[in-house]
Design a protein around this motif. Structure first.
Motif, PDB file in Angstrom:
ATOM      1  N   LEU A   1     137.814  82.337-135.024  1.00  0.00           N
ATOM      2  CA  LEU A   1     137.142  82.322-136.328  1.00  0.00           C
ATOM      3  C   LEU A   1     137.611  83.451-137.230  1.00  0.00           C
ATOM      4  N   ALA A   2     137.891  84.605-136.669  1.00  0.00           N
ATOM      5  CA  ALA A   2     138.300  85.751-137.493  1.00  0.00           C
ATOM      6  C   ALA A   2     138.895  86.812-136.598  1.00  0.00           C
ATOM      7  N   MET A   3     139.609  87.746-137.250  1.00  0.00           N
ATOM      8  CA  MET A   3     140.164  88.904-136.567  1.00  0.00           C
ATOM      9  C   MET A   3     139.715  90.141-137.342  1.00  0.00           C
ATOM     10  N   VAL A   4     138.745  90.863-136.782  1.00  0.00           N
ATOM     11  CA  VAL A   4     138.129  92.001-137.465  1.00  0.00           C
ATOM     12  C   VAL A   4     138.974  93.239-137.189  1.00  0.00           C
TER      13      VAL A   4
ATOM     14  N   ALA B   1     136.273  93.760-144.974  1.00  0.00           N
ATOM     15  CA  ALA B   1     135.402  92.834-145.694  1.00  0.00           C
ATOM     16  C   ALA B   1     135.991  91.439-145.722  1.00  0.00           C
ATOM     17  N   ASP B   2     137.303  91.357-145.882  1.00  0.00           N
ATOM     18  CA  ASP B   2     137.927  90.032-145.917  1.00  0.00           C
ATOM     19  C   ASP B   2     137.835  89.344-144.563  1.00  0.00           C
ATOM     20  N   ALA B   3     137.956  90.111-143.466  1.00  0.00           N
ATOM     21  CA  ALA B   3     137.835  89.513-142.143  1.00  0.00           C
ATOM     22  C   ALA B   3     136.417  89.002-141.913  1.00  0.00           C
ATOM     23  N   ILE B   4     135.385  89.798-142.300  1.00  0.00           N
ATOM     24  CA  ILE B   4     133.997  89.347-142.157  1.00  0.00           C
ATOM     25  C   ILE B   4     133.742  88.152-143.059  1.00  0.00           C
ATOM     26  N   ARG B   5     134.359  88.167-144.252  1.00  0.00           N
ATOM     27  CA  ARG B   5     134.205  87.035-145.167  1.00  0.00           C
ATOM     28  C   ARG B   5     134.827  85.774-144.566  1.00  0.00           C
ATOM     29  N   SER B   6     135.947  85.934-143.882  1.00  0.00           N
ATOM     30  CA  SER B   6     136.564  84.788-143.212  1.00  0.00           C
ATOM     31  C   SER B   6     135.656  84.240-142.120  1.00  0.00           C
ATOM     32  N   LEU B   7     134.982  85.149-141.392  1.00  0.00           N
ATOM     33  CA  LEU B   7     134.049  84.709-140.367  1.00  0.00           C
ATOM     34  C   LEU B   7     132.866  83.975-140.983  1.00  0.00           C
TER      35      LEU B   7
ATOM     36  N   LYS C   1     130.443  94.252-130.869  1.00  0.00           N
ATOM     37  CA  LYS C   1     129.603  93.131-131.292  1.00  0.00           C
ATOM     38  C   LYS C   1     128.466  93.608-132.207  1.00  0.00           C
ATOM     39  N   THR C   2     127.968  94.818-131.948  1.00  0.00           N
ATOM     40  CA  THR C   2     126.905  95.344-132.817  1.00  0.00           C
ATOM     41  C   THR C   2     127.431  95.568-134.229  1.00  0.00           C
ATOM     42  N   TYR C   3     128.624  96.112-134.297  1.00  0.00           N
ATOM     43  CA  TYR C   3     129.236  96.366-135.600  1.00  0.00           C
ATOM     44  C   TYR C   3     129.514  95.056-136.337  1.00  0.00           C
ATOM     45  N   VAL C   4     130.066  94.069-135.638  1.00  0.00           N
ATOM     46  CA  VAL C   4     130.367  92.788-136.270  1.00  0.00           C
ATOM     47  C   VAL C   4     129.088  92.067-136.668  1.00  0.00           C
ATOM     48  N   SER C   5     128.039  92.166-135.843  1.00  0.00           N
ATOM     49  CA  SER C   5     126.766  91.522-136.175  1.00  0.00           C
ATOM     50  C   SER C   5     126.196  92.088-137.464  1.00  0.00           C
ATOM     51  N   LEU C   6     126.242  93.398-137.611  1.00  0.00           N
ATOM     52  CA  LEU C   6     125.734  94.023-138.824  1.00  0.00           C
ATOM     53  C   LEU C   6     126.559  93.620-140.036  1.00  0.00           C
ATOM     54  N   CYS C   7     127.910  93.661-139.904  1.00  0.00           N
ATOM     55  CA  CYS C   7     128.762  93.296-141.040  1.00  0.00           C
ATOM     56  C   CYS C   7     128.565  91.836-141.430  1.00  0.00           C
ATOM     57  N   LEU C   8     128.432  90.936-140.448  1.00  0.00           N
ATOM     58  CA  LEU C   8     128.222  89.526-140.767  1.00  0.00           C
ATOM     59  C   LEU C   8     126.881  89.314-141.442  1.00  0.00           C
ATOM     60  N   SER C   9     125.868  90.041-140.991  1.00  0.00           N
ATOM     61  CA  SER C   9     124.550  89.914-141.620  1.00  0.00           C
ATOM     62  C   SER C   9     124.597  90.382-143.060  1.00  0.00           C
ATOM     63  N   LEU C  10     125.275  91.493-143.321  1.00  0.00           N
ATOM     64  CA  LEU C  10     125.404  91.979-144.695  1.00  0.00           C
ATOM     65  C   LEU C  10     126.162  90.988-145.562  1.00  0.00           C
TER      66      LEU C  10
END
Length: 756
Positions: free
Chosen positions: A511-514, A538-544, A570-579
């Protein structure tokens, strides 16, 4: 098991074999570039000792001389026309080359150049080097009392076997060792399709190498010349011995023929001989042939007559019957009576006396004709008997004549045999005599079947050690070893480094590469995404988020993020995806479900003592535990703290909580514990709408990922895809894996220059 809401696997590109080859080459280059330091580390331990070793070696020089050979002469002692030169072939050339390495030729060279007094060939005269002395001392064979092949030890015990030999035997053994040392440095080369032999010699002295090579070539040519002289002498000696024997054979044969001729009174060969009834034999043979032919003719005629008499038909056709006058007259009378009876039948009846008289006359005439025919047949039979007797008489006379002729010719046959033996012995004797005279003349004029076409020159450069070739070989071996080690380590490393590897391992889309974010904003993690919307992070999280939106349905609101082991981001990615969800949806909830090691509240810099644990325990409601608008309009449910953490998360309570919260929020993101660490993740996964599996780039082992995905699938978790986290863009770019993460580092100008 692939859930219905999972994104479809990407369709592989229809690359041509050329594109695939180019991709593989690019991958290999990236692997080598990454391991360049390891390759350099492999080069130094090989090249430096090789260089130092080559510097310690004594240089040797090789001189070459070229010899051309001709086919040796083949001589026939009986027939000069059968003599000539042998046909040249590879076996003959190889034989001539072997003569150059023979011990006889080597012994002549050693004696001529007095090499037994040279320390290079005589180990007794050689001063041992310190390294050789040291090696001899540590050699276990010397400890057992054995002696070396060439050097003579000063210890009397080691020389006991040699001392037991006689002085002549010791001198012979020393001479053999010198010859063997000489031959060990001789090299003979045979170019293909050529009658030229190259003989080379290697020595520590360049002048000595040229001298020995030329001496060996000259001795070879001289040896071939001497061999021709020896061969001619042996041929002459053999011809002389054979001549004496042949002369005696001629005398014996002529004496025997003369004695036999005198005994039977026969004439000598070439004189006119009296006839021995050859004409009589010829005449009798001719008469016998004629008599047999006449007998055969009469026998055939008799057989014909008897056959006609038996069948009573065609008797008149017999020649003897036709030629008999009596039978002809009787035939005429028979014909006359037949006409008269025919005329009378016209007048008289069949029973008339006249007619009966005619018939009686005809019967009498026919009987007389038959008697005459019988007489003719009897005459023919008598003629056959007479002819048979004549043939037998002629055969007896011919047999008697032959016996007389044979008895008279036996003596001449034996005489001719004796004369032929005498003539043959005389011819062989004359041929040997002629050949003997010719060989005696040619023995004085001989030439070798080889000559030197290129004498050896003094070499200008050493042939050993070949420093350039040795260094090149060492460099090649070190490079091959280093490259093989780099590729081996790359293959043994089980970490996941590309999207293709992740998809092949999990059978899930990427799905993405953070990217790895080493730069932290002052406001915390939230500021990394909110303040730098054009960054690669931000672009990687946006891609996700885009991947989740494209695969989102009306009831797909709960997204759980998990990983195999701790510290995968995973904690970092979870927060970024939520934002990122909070930017497009007004109601977004982030749940920290990792009650064993809660860390989300520290990132958001909020109080995390009360949260999910208290809600599931019934100590407080979800509305009381949720912290509203902690960052960018995002609501947050901390993990909380409890004494018995192992029993905090249960299936019934979490299901009811997620169902109730799904009615209030557009998106719910759950940060779950690692799959392989605790069982809570499998409980949470059964109540999520989709699960994102996080893999730390270049760190998480493949087995861990495989086992984690297997555990989630065993409980029916709705796995949507995988996400690579903490990707080092610079290294990923150098690796050249070819996935879309490869271009993050190459086209960073699209991210506003604010890169981590």
């Amino acid at each position: 098991m692939t859930p219905e809401n999972a994104l479809p696997r990407p369709i592989p590109n229809a690359d041509t074999p050329h594109d695939e080859m180019r991709r593989q080459f690019r991958w290999a280059w990236r692997v080598l570039w990454r391991g360049k330091h390891l390759i350099m580390a492999c080069l130094l331990p090989v090249l430096v000792p090789t260089f130092l070793y080559l510097q310690q070696l004594t240089p040797r020089y090789t001189a070459e001389a070229r010899i051309t050979i001709n086919a040796p002469e083949v001589r026939n002692a009986l027939d000069e026309r059968a003599s000539g030169r042998m046909w040249m072939n590879e076996q003959l050339v190889q034989t001539e080359a072997d003569l150059l390495t023979s011990t006889i030729l080597a012994q002549r060279a050693v004696d001529k150049l007095r090499l037994a007094e040279d320390p290079e060939f005589n180990a007794k005269l050689r001063t041992p080097k310190p390294l050789q002395v040291f090696i001899a001392k540590i050699n276990p064979m010397n400890w057992l009392g054995s002696q070396g092949d060439e050097t003579e030890s000063e210890d009397p015990d080691k020389n006991s076997k040699t001392a037991a030999l006689s002085p002549t035997a010791r001198a012979q053994m020393e001479n053999v060792s010198v010859v063997q040392a000489f031959l060990s440095k001789v090299t003979v080369k045979l170019p293909r399709r050529s009658y030229t032999i190259t003989v080379s010699y290697t020595s520590e002295s360049r002048e000595k190498a040229a001298l020995i090579a030329n001496t060996l070539a000259e001795l070879y040519v001289l040896d071939r010349l001497e061999a021709n002289f020896e061969e001619a002498r042996r041929v002459a000696d053999w011809l002389g011995e054979r001549l004496e024997k042949l002369r005696q054979d001629v005398e014996i044969a002529e004496t025997a023929a003369e004695e036999f001729r005198s005994r039977y009174g026969l004439r000598r060969k070439g004189e006119q001989r009296a006839p021995i009834k050859e004409q009589q034999l010829s005449e009798l043979s001719s008469k016998l042939v004629i008599a047999r032919a006449d007998l055969a003719q009469r026998q055939a005629r008799l057989n014909q007559v008897r056959e006609l008499l038996r069948t009573r038909s065609g008797i008149d056709a017999i020649t003897d019957v036709l030629q008999s006058p009596l039978i002809q007259r009787l035939r005429e009378q028979e014909s006359q009576r037949s006409r008269e009876m025919s005329e009378a039948l016209k007048t008289y009846g069949d029973r008339h006396p006249r007619i009966l008289g005619f018939r009686a006359d005809l019967d009498d005439l026919r009987r007389r004709i038959a008697d005459e025919v019988e007489k003719v047949a009897a005459a023919i039979a008598n003629e056959v008997v007479v002819a048979t007797a004549g043939v037998r008489e002629l055969e007896r006379e011919l047999e008697k004549a032959r016996q007389v002729s044979d008895q008279a010719g036996e003596a001449e046959v034996r005489l001719r045999e004796l004369e032929r033996q005498a003539d043959a012995s005389r011819a062989v004797y004359e041929a040997f005599l002629t050949r003997f005279k010719r060989e005696s003349e040619q023995q004085q004029v001989q030439r070798a079947n080889a000559r030197i076409v290129s004498p050896a020159d003094i070499p200008s450069a050493p042939s050993y050690p070949a420093k350039r070739q040795a260094m090149t070989l060492a460099l090649f071996i070190a490079l091959i070893g280093g490259v093989a080690l780099v590729f081996l380590l790359d293959r043994l490393d089980s970490a996941v480094r590309s999207a293709d590897e992740a998809e092949e391992l999990t059978d899930l889309p990427t799905l993405a590469m953070v990217p790895l974010n080493r730069r932290r904003a002052k406001g915390g993690v939230a500021q990394d995404v909110l303040d730098n919307p054009r960054s690669s992070l931000a672009d990687a999280i946006r891609s996700l988020r885009t991947a989740l939106d494209l695969g989102n349905g009306r009831h797909h609101r709960v997204t759980m993020i998990t990983s195999s082991v701790p510290r995968e981001g995973k904690t970092y990615v979870s927060l970024c995806l939520s934002l990122m969800f909070a930017k497009t949806h007004p109601k977004v909830l982030l749940i920290d479900a990792d009650v064993h090691r809660p860390n989300m509240h520290r990132m958001l810099e909020v109080d995390g003592d009360r949260g999910l644990v208290q809600v599931l325990a019934g100590e407080m409601t979800a509305e009381e535990a949720i912290l509203p608008d902690v960052a960018g309009g995002l609501d947050f449910l901390p993990a909380g703290k409890a004494l018995n953490v192992a029993e905090a998360v249960n299936s019934a309570g979490i299901a009811e909580l997620i169902t109730r919260l799904s009615q209030r929020y557009d998106h719910i993101v759950i940060d779950s514990p690692p799959v392989l660490a605790v069982a809570d993740t499998r409980v949470l996964a059964t109540h999520a709408d989709r699960v994102i599996y996080l893999i730390k780039w270049n760190a998480t082992p493949r087995d861990a990922v495989r086992n984690g995905v297997k555990l989630l699938r065993s409980v029916g978790a709705p796995l949507l895809g995988v996400t690579l986290s903490q990707v080092n863009q610079r290294k990923h770019d150098r690796y050249g894996y070819g996935d879309y993460g490869y271009y993050y580092g190459r086209y960073h100008e699209y991210y506003g220059g604010q890169e981590s």
